[in-house]
Design an enzyme around this catalytic site. Sequence first.
Site, PDB file in Angstrom:
ATOM      1  N   GLU A  44     -33.784  32.401  30.948  1.00  0.00           N
ATOM      2  CA  GLU A  44     -32.622  31.510  30.841  1.00  0.00           C
ATOM      3  C   GLU A  44     -32.688  30.530  32.001  1.00  0.00           C
ATOM      4  OE1 GLU A  44     -27.727  31.337  30.707  1.00  0.00           O
ATOM      5  OE2 GLU A  44     -28.659  33.146  31.458  1.00  0.00           O
ATOM      6  N   GLU A  69     -31.961  29.989  38.312  1.00  0.00           N
ATOM      7  CA  GLU A  69     -30.765  29.242  38.736  1.00  0.00           C
ATOM      8  C   GLU A  69     -31.084  28.534  40.048  1.00  0.00           C
ATOM      9  OE1 GLU A  69     -27.504  28.482  37.682  1.00  0.00           O
ATOM     10  OE2 GLU A  69     -27.564  27.420  39.589  1.00  0.00           O
ATOM     11  N   ASN A  96     -35.447  25.363  40.877  1.00  0.00           N
ATOM     12  CA  ASN A  96     -35.101  24.327  39.906  1.00  0.00           C
ATOM     13  C   ASN A  96     -36.011  24.436  38.679  1.00  0.00           C
ATOM     14  OD1 ASN A  96     -34.743  21.835  38.509  1.00  0.00           O
ATOM     15  ND2 ASN A  96     -33.994  20.921  40.410  1.00  0.00           N
ATOM     16  N   ASP A 118     -25.463  21.685  32.377  1.00  0.00           N
ATOM     17  CA  ASP A 118     -24.701  20.543  32.888  1.00  0.00           C
ATOM     18  C   ASP A 118     -24.949  19.326  31.985  1.00  0.00           C
ATOM     19  OD1 ASP A 118     -23.746  22.024  35.075  1.00  0.00           O
ATOM     20  OD2 ASP A 118     -25.603  21.674  36.181  1.00  0.00           O
ATOM     21  N   ASP A 154     -20.324  23.829  24.929  1.00  0.00           N
ATOM     22  CA  ASP A 154     -19.016  23.395  24.426  1.00  0.00           C
ATOM     23  C   ASP A 154     -18.969  21.867  24.389  1.00  0.00           C
ATOM     24  OD1 ASP A 154     -19.159  23.418  27.370  1.00  0.00           O
ATOM     25  OD2 ASP A 154     -17.229  22.421  27.164  1.00  0.00           O
ATOM     26  N   THR A 192     -21.509  34.062  27.569  1.00  0.00           N
ATOM     27  CA  THR A 192     -21.714  33.645  28.957  1.00  0.00           C
ATOM     28  C   THR A 192     -20.330  33.477  29.606  1.00  0.00           C
ATOM     29  OG1 THR A 192     -21.567  31.227  28.858  1.00  0.00           O
ATOM     30  CG2 THR A 192     -23.580  32.215  27.992  1.00  0.00           C
TER      31      THR A 192
HETATM   32  C1  LIG Z   1     -22.246  24.779  33.700  1.00  0.00           C
HETATM   33  S1  LIG Z   1     -23.173  26.043  34.447  1.00  0.00           S
HETATM   34  C2  LIG Z   1     -23.319  27.275  33.151  1.00  0.00           C
HETATM   35  C3  LIG Z   1     -23.697  28.628  33.679  1.00  0.00           C
HETATM   36  C4  LIG Z   1     -23.982  29.725  32.642  1.00  0.00           C
HETATM   37  N1  LIG Z   1     -25.196  29.448  31.889  1.00  0.00           N
HETATM   38  C5  LIG Z   1     -22.817  29.939  31.706  1.00  0.00           C
HETATM   39  O1  LIG Z   1     -22.932  29.589  30.530  1.00  0.00           O
HETATM   40  O2  LIG Z   1     -21.790  30.485  32.136  1.00  0.00           O
HETATM   41  C6  LIG Z   1     -24.807  25.342  34.505  1.00  0.00           C
HETATM   42  C7  LIG Z   1     -25.694  25.999  35.530  1.00  0.00           C
HETATM   43  O3  LIG Z   1     -27.008  25.494  35.378  1.00  0.00           O
HETATM   44  C8  LIG Z   1     -27.568  25.298  36.662  1.00  0.00           C
HETATM   45  N2  LIG Z   1     -28.642  24.293  36.527  1.00  0.00           N
HETATM   46  C9  LIG Z   1     -28.502  23.014  36.112  1.00  0.00           C
HETATM   47  N3  LIG Z   1     -29.682  22.374  36.115  1.00  0.00           N
HETATM   48  C10 LIG Z   1     -30.605  23.293  36.533  1.00  0.00           C
HETATM   49  C11 LIG Z   1     -31.996  23.241  36.761  1.00  0.00           C
HETATM   50  N4  LIG Z   1     -32.694  22.110  36.567  1.00  0.00           N
HETATM   51  N5  LIG Z   1     -32.626  24.353  37.202  1.00  0.00           N
HETATM   52  C12 LIG Z   1     -31.921  25.500  37.430  1.00  0.00           C
HETATM   53  N6  LIG Z   1     -30.593  25.604  37.240  1.00  0.00           N
HETATM   54  C13 LIG Z   1     -29.934  24.517  36.796  1.00  0.00           C
HETATM   55  C14 LIG Z   1     -26.403  24.857  37.515  1.00  0.00           C
HETATM   56  O4  LIG Z   1     -26.653  25.071  38.897  1.00  0.00           O
HETATM   57  C15 LIG Z   1     -25.278  25.728  36.973  1.00  0.00           C
HETATM   58  O5  LIG Z   1     -25.175  26.942  37.664  1.00  0.00           O
END
Ligand SMILES: C[S@@+](CC[C@H](N)C(=O)[O-])C[C@H]1O[C@@H](n2cnc3c(N)ncnc32)[C@H](O)[C@@H]1O
Length: 214
Positions: A44, A69, A96, A118, A154, A192
Amino acid sequence: MRLRNKPWAKPLIAENPQYVVTDPAALRGNWQSRFEKEQPLYIEIGMGKGRFIVEMAKKYPERNFIGLEMQTVATGIALKKQIEAKLPNLQLVCANGSGLTEFFEPNEVSGIYLNFSDPWPKNRNEKRRLTYKSFLAQYEEVMQPTGHLEFKTDNRGLFEYSLTSLNNYGMEFDQVWLDLHQTPDLTDNVMTEYEEKFSQKGQPIYKLEAHFKH
Ligand SMILES: C[S@@+](CC[C@H](N)C(=O)[O-])C[C@H]1O[C@@H](n2cnc3c(N)ncnc32)[C@H](O)[C@@H]1O
């Protein structure tokens, strides 16, 4: 998702190298060595606080899982769940996702999950969206040809963008849900943190499952 700094997160990660990988490139081609058993590997990207990947690892002990993450605090919160659960088929990676092909060899991964990524709504940030074509190219490289990409959100704008982006890339859709939680038989769905929050507010959850053409 912006999280307030938690001073305990970094030290907790440092104290638990058995669960968290901070130099994923060093394991390229050798991820199975991090798990108790050699079995198909699912990742994930952007696991946030980790509820989904922890629950998936509990539900499917015959698979290995990696929660990736980039935020230290979120990784630390996910790590707390893994310290409690002690799942032998789960590893966390603080990095990343844009470096995916440096972290995994071609065909090393059996499936990829993106959950509530995001949205990056401004055009100038398109390249940061996890369904942008450069990310899709990396998923195609690291995932076995039989593998699937599953994406839930969403955010209608990001979902529409992703449908177009995957289609333009030449991916094939297995299934598309426009209101996942209205599906009669939803027993397979693992929620999630974000999904719970938004579905409780009555917002529709969009989902797609797709694969690369072979
Ligand atoms: C809006 S949150 C959703 C978290 C979780 N998947 C959920 O559904 O509850 C998006 C997460 O993706 C991470 N994220 C965004 N771009 C990323 C990337 N390029 N590599 C790793 N993590 C990333 C952000 O730091 C954030 O914690």
